[in-house]
Design a protein around this motif. Structure first.
Motif, mmCIF file in Angstrom:
data_model
loop_
_atom_site.group_PDB
_atom_site.id
_atom_site.type_symbol
_atom_site.label_atom_id
_atom_site.label_comp_id
_atom_site.label_asym_id
_atom_site.label_seq_id
_atom_site.Cartn_x
_atom_site.Cartn_y
_atom_site.Cartn_z
ATOM 1 N N LYS A 466 0.823 -1.140 -0.148
ATOM 2 C CA LYS A 466 0.123 -0.005 -0.019
ATOM 3 C C LYS A 466 1.026 1.315 -0.045
ATOM 4 C CE LYS A 466 -0.962 1.828 3.638
ATOM 5 N NZ LYS A 466 -0.267 3.082 4.128
ATOM 6 N N ALA A 467 2.049 1.297 0.770
ATOM 7 C CA ALA A 467 2.853 2.417 0.884
ATOM 8 C C ALA A 467 3.403 2.849 -0.338
ATOM 9 C CB ALA A 467 3.846 2.129 2.072
ATOM 10 N N LEU A 468 3.627 1.729 -1.491
ATOM 11 C CA LEU A 468 4.287 1.899 -2.637
ATOM 12 C C LEU A 468 3.364 2.480 -3.436
ATOM 13 C CD1 LEU A 468 6.114 -1.714 -2.717
ATOM 14 C CD2 LEU A 468 7.131 0.541 -2.448
ATOM 15 N N LEU A 469 2.072 2.482 -3.225
ATOM 16 C CA LEU A 469 1.083 3.002 -4.446
ATOM 17 C C LEU A 469 0.917 4.566 -4.282
ATOM 18 C CD1 LEU A 469 -1.591 0.297 -3.767
ATOM 19 C CD2 LEU A 469 -0.034 0.513 -5.739
ATOM 20 N N LYS A 470 2.146 5.324 -4.528
ATOM 21 C CA LYS A 470 2.251 6.814 -4.478
ATOM 22 C C LYS A 470 2.819 7.294 -5.718
ATOM 23 C CE LYS A 470 2.752 7.117 0.591
ATOM 24 N NZ LYS A 470 3.675 7.613 1.638
ATOM 25 N N LYS A 471 2.232 8.173 -6.355
ATOM 26 C CA LYS A 471 2.526 8.836 -7.440
ATOM 27 C C LYS A 471 3.867 9.614 -7.221
ATOM 28 C CE LYS A 471 -1.453 9.109 -10.123
ATOM 29 N NZ LYS A 471 -2.712 9.912 -10.759
ATOM 30 N N PRO A 472 4.805 9.450 -7.960
ATOM 31 C CA PRO A 472 6.102 10.242 -7.482
ATOM 32 C C PRO A 472 5.888 11.785 -7.687
ATOM 33 C CG PRO A 472 6.388 9.243 -10.041
ATOM 34 C CD PRO A 472 5.031 8.678 -9.048
ATOM 35 N N LYS A 473 6.422 12.408 -6.794
ATOM 36 C CA LYS A 473 6.654 13.729 -6.604
ATOM 37 C C LYS A 473 7.065 14.613 -7.721
ATOM 38 C CE LYS A 473 6.258 14.147 -1.754
ATOM 39 N NZ LYS A 473 6.789 14.564 -0.465
ATOM 40 N N LYS A 474 6.299 15.541 -8.491
ATOM 41 C CA LYS A 474 6.960 16.259 -9.677
ATOM 42 C C LYS A 474 8.230 17.287 -9.124
ATOM 43 C CE LYS A 474 2.577 16.262 -12.166
ATOM 44 N NZ LYS A 474 1.455 17.238 -13.172
#
Length: 476
Positions: A466-474
């Motif tokens: 779940k913690a990996l399901l983050k969009k990379p910050k621009k």
């Protein structure tokens, strides 16, 4: 394999429910057709109608009471049905689910299975009929599908051939306007030079130890021989061959398929003396190979981008189904210290294991303790295998989910982790970690071993995913 047990799995595989009937040309999810079925000709015709709607009718619909009808997802149903067939006969060759012929094939195959389920009984007692062993008829149906249905249509037979055994040619797009120039090919197979293409991920197949003698002798060398099967005995004089009927059943934990994508191919291009000197500017074999490989990979991955996307998204669907299935188990019951009733064990196994009637065929007739032990072992192995799958492939799959904007998947996983049930299980797992467990002293004991960290490891794997399901910050 008992008639009713096979029938239940068959219906759930195709329709997602046992409570279905054909009404007004639609699949209607209601009624008592299943509970009243006496396996006579009348009921056979009713279920044949359902299969006809599911696999042959134009624009099939499914409807729940008090709801509007919806499109019946035929492709998904065929995919599940084919996975179901494979769980009983792994060598069975089947058409691709997207082939035009797939729906007709699925219908014919399903009718053969239905005929086995409704095979004639010498009894008139409904209870006896539904509990009869129809293993022989079921196996005959699978044999008929293998020997007759695939070969009935030459195109389907060709499509059923494992694509990994066929040449996959990709033609240099620089010469697409004049294909007469193609004169050389180079096999591309080293995945390390194909960075854009996903890693190979294999679905889980759960290994289940079976002793047809029903003794389950802890002194049996079977599991040792299985684990060491890649090794050749060195001092042959001291090695004794032990004849055994024991076997290892392999069963999937999900009916969701992982799409096939050819990760190796033969790159067909044009080479001559002038091309090497003027275009590639090299006269070195290894430099030329590397240049052409890089060119081939770029063209291939650019052209196959839509297929690669579908390939990657199928991993997301597969993992979500695994998580759904494992979290559908009554984990509080599984990890408490109560005496486990066999019927409850069966109920839980049927939530997660595909092809469970075949397992029942072998363990029914054993002592209650052996049946209970076998069923609980299946559940624990399903949990540990799922945990290992998430830990091994979760990072890659999370990237696919984010890159392809799989919002419903991300929402589902986060909803589960932040839910009250997950919190309760986390509290339970913390308590279990403090309970000492006896370590196994043999490979046989390892097969039945349950760690006090098992639930904690599962929940951590899902939480970490779940913690990996983050969009990379621009970057600013």
């Amino acid at each position: 394999m008992k008639r009713l047990v096979i029938f239940k799995e068959f219906l759930i595989t195709i329709f997602g429910s046992t409570t279905v009937k054909a009404t007004g040309g639609k699949i209607y999810k209601s009624g008592d057709l299943f509970s009243t079925c006496d396996f006579g000709f009348k009921f056979f015709k009713e279920y044949s109608k359902l299969l006809e709607i599911a696999f042959l009718k134009d624009e099939p619909e499914i409807q729940k009471p008090n709801y509007s009808s919806e499109d019946f997802q035929r492709t998904g149903s065929i995919q599940r049905f084919f996975a179901y067939l494979k769980s009983y006969s792994s060598m069975l060759t089947l058409p691709d689910v997207k082939e035009i012929y797939a729906n007709t094939f699925a219908y014919r195959a399903a009718i053969k299975i239905l005929e086995a389920i409704f095979s004639k009984s010498n009894s008139t007692n409904k209870f006896l009929i539904e509990n009869e062993d129809i293993s022989e008829n079921f196996r005959k149906a699978l044999g008929y599908i293998k020997d007759n249905l695939v070969a009935r249509d030459i195109n389907a037979a060709l499509n059923a051939i494992d694509a990994t055994n066929s040449k996959n040619y990709f033609y240099d797009t620089d010469y697409s306007n004049d294909n007469s120039q193609y004169n050389y090919s180079l096999h591309i197979e080293d995945l390390s030079v194909i960075p854009k293409v996903s890693r190979i991920i294999y679905p889980i197949t759960l290994g289940i130890y079976i002793d047809p003698s029903k003794r389950y002798d802890n002194n049996s060398p079977y599991i040792f021989n299985l684990v060491t099967s890649s090794f050749t005995p060195f001092n042959k004089d001291n090695v004794q061959t032990v004849a055994t009927d024991e076997l290892w059943l392999s069963k999937p934990l999900s009916l969701v398929g992982i799409r096939y994508f050819p990760l190796s191919f033969d790159y067909v291009t044009h080479l001559d003396d002038a091309t090497l000197i003027n275009n590639y500017k090299c006269a070195n074999k290894y430099v030329l190979n590397q240049i052409v490989i890089e060119k081939a990979v770029k063209q291939y991955t650019d052209y196959m981008a839509p297929s690669i996307a579908e390939y990657e998204k199928s991993f997301v669907d597969y993992l979500e189904d695994l998580i759904r299935r494992v979290l559908s188990l009554d984990l509080k019951w599984l990890y408490d210290d109560s005496k486990k009733k066999i019927e409850k064990c069966r109920e839980e196994v049927e939530k997660i294991l595909i092809g469970y009637p075949e397992v029942y065929l072998y363990i029914d007739g054993c002592s209650d303790e052996i049946i209970r032990k076998q069923l609980l072992t299946i559940l624990h192995h399903a949990i540990t295998e799922t945990t290992q799958f998430i830990n091994t492939y979760g990072e890659s799959i999370s990237k696919y989910a984010v890159n392809h904007n799989c919002e419903s998947h991300i929402k589902y996983v986060k909803g589960k982790v932040y839910g009250n049930s997950f919190k309760d299980l986390t509290d339970l797992s913390g308590k279990l970690k403090d309970i000492p467990t006896k370590e196994p002293h043999s490979l046989y004991e390892c097969y039945y071993y349950t760690s006090s960290n098992e639930l904690n490891d599962l929940l951590n794997s899902i939480n970490n995913y779940k913690a990996l399901l983050k969009k990379p910050k621009k970057s600013s």
